[in-house]
Design an enzyme around this catalytic site. Structure first.
Site, PDB file in Angstrom:
ATOM      1  CG  ASP A  25      -2.069   0.917   1.120  1.00 56.23           C
ATOM      2  OD1 ASP A  25      -2.273   1.483   0.024  1.00 56.23           O
ATOM      3  OD2 ASP A  25      -2.782   1.106   2.121  1.00 56.23           O
ATOM      4  CG  HIS A  42      -0.213   2.106  -9.281  1.00 55.61           C
ATOM      5  ND1 HIS A  42      -0.405   1.692  -7.982  1.00 55.61           N
ATOM      6  CD2 HIS A  42      -1.318   2.811  -9.618  1.00 55.61           C
ATOM      7  CE1 HIS A  42      -1.588   2.134  -7.555  1.00 55.61           C
ATOM      8  NE2 HIS A  42      -2.149   2.818  -8.513  1.00 55.61           N
ATOM      9  CG  LEU A 136       9.827 -16.756  -4.095  1.00 57.04           C
ATOM     10  CD1 LEU A 136       9.465 -16.757  -2.612  1.00 57.04           C
ATOM     11  CD2 LEU A 136      10.330 -15.370  -4.514  1.00 57.04           C
TER      12      LEU A 136
END
Ligand code: FPP
Length: 250
Positions: A25, A42, A136
């Site tokens: 956020d 963004h 991962l």
């Protein structure tokens, strides 16, 4: 997108979290501080996904789940939604070779079919190209909502009851787990939210029941690998009791 069986960890492995989930956020506020349009935030957020992914992979974290687009984010201005839908393609267009080299496996949770075709294509290609990787697991929550996920699970189980295939008394937490989009992913030991907001915002509602929560004022584009390391060391010091007692109290 994943198979069925969750793998449980043994006690000796538990120091490093196996699964870290992040609510990324603060992109908009970051852009505002720099007098730039929101989408610039963004873009910088996407760049930071690369840094944090690289680091999580180097640390040997097994699952990193990133809240990239929620079911509520559709209500943002169309131009911002369009930009956010373009980001997975941009990210994977530039980063997929490194993900492959690092043995990272890409996955998603969320209502994938409702995404624009170009977003789906880019993500699906990455999922396919990394499906055999064993390092991962980088999981993007895209068009994801925890309530939606639970409703979907309850509907499926209700249908099974209606058809006589399931006795309501046999519904267990494990069965609910198996009906979620995360059915093969262990629950996150750590859930991080950046930007000074103290909410879960519909992210992994069921799965975070016993997650250790970490909040920071840092805006997502500025969240560093050092801060992540600090949180991980704090996590290692925290005692997780899962509603029971600690060893001395027993
Ligand atoms: C919340 O910040 C962030 C989002 C809704 C989008 C998160 C997306 C990224 C970090 C990039 C994703 C990257 C890939 C690879 C898909 P906000 O816009 O709500 O910030 P604000 O609260 O400061 O306005």
């Amino acid at each position: 997108m994943f198979g069925w069986k969750k793998q449980k960890r043994t006690d000796s492995e538990k120091e490093l979290p196996e699964h870290i989930a992040i609510i990324m956020d603060g992109n908009g506020r970051y852009a505002k501080q720099k007098n730039k349009p929101r989408v610039n935030g963004h873009y910088e957020g996407m760049q930071n996904v690369k840094r944090i992914t690289r680091h999580a992979s180097d640390l040997g974290i097994k699952y990193l789940t990133l809240y990239a687009f929620s079911t509520e984010n559709w209500s943002r201005p169309k131009s911002e939604v369009n930009y956010l839908m373009k980001l997975p393609g941009d990210f994977l267009g530039t980063f997929l070779p490194e993900l492959i080299e690092k043995n990272v496996r890409v996955g998603t949770i969320g209502n994938f079919d409702a995404l624009p075709i170009h977003t789906r294509k880019a993500v699906q290609q990455a999922v396919d190209k990394t499906s055999r990787n064993t390092g991962l697991n980088l999981i993007f929550a895209l068009n994801y909502g925890g309530r939606d996920e639970l409703i979907q699970a309850f509907r499926t189980m209700a249908h099974d009851v209606e058809n006589g295939d399931l006795d309501p008394e046999d519904i267990t937490a494990e069965m609910v787990d198996h009906h979620l989009m995360t059915c093969t992913i262990p629950d996150p030991e750590m859930l991080i939210r950046t930007s000074g907001e103290y909410r879960l915002s519909n992210f992994l509602l069921w799965q975070s029941s016993y997650s250790e929560l970490f909040f920071t004022e840092t805006l997502w584009p500025e969240f560093t690998t050092e801060e992540l390391d600090q949180m991980i060391s704090q996590y290692r010091k925290r005692e997780r009791r899962f509603g029971g007692l600690n060893k001395e109290e027993e």
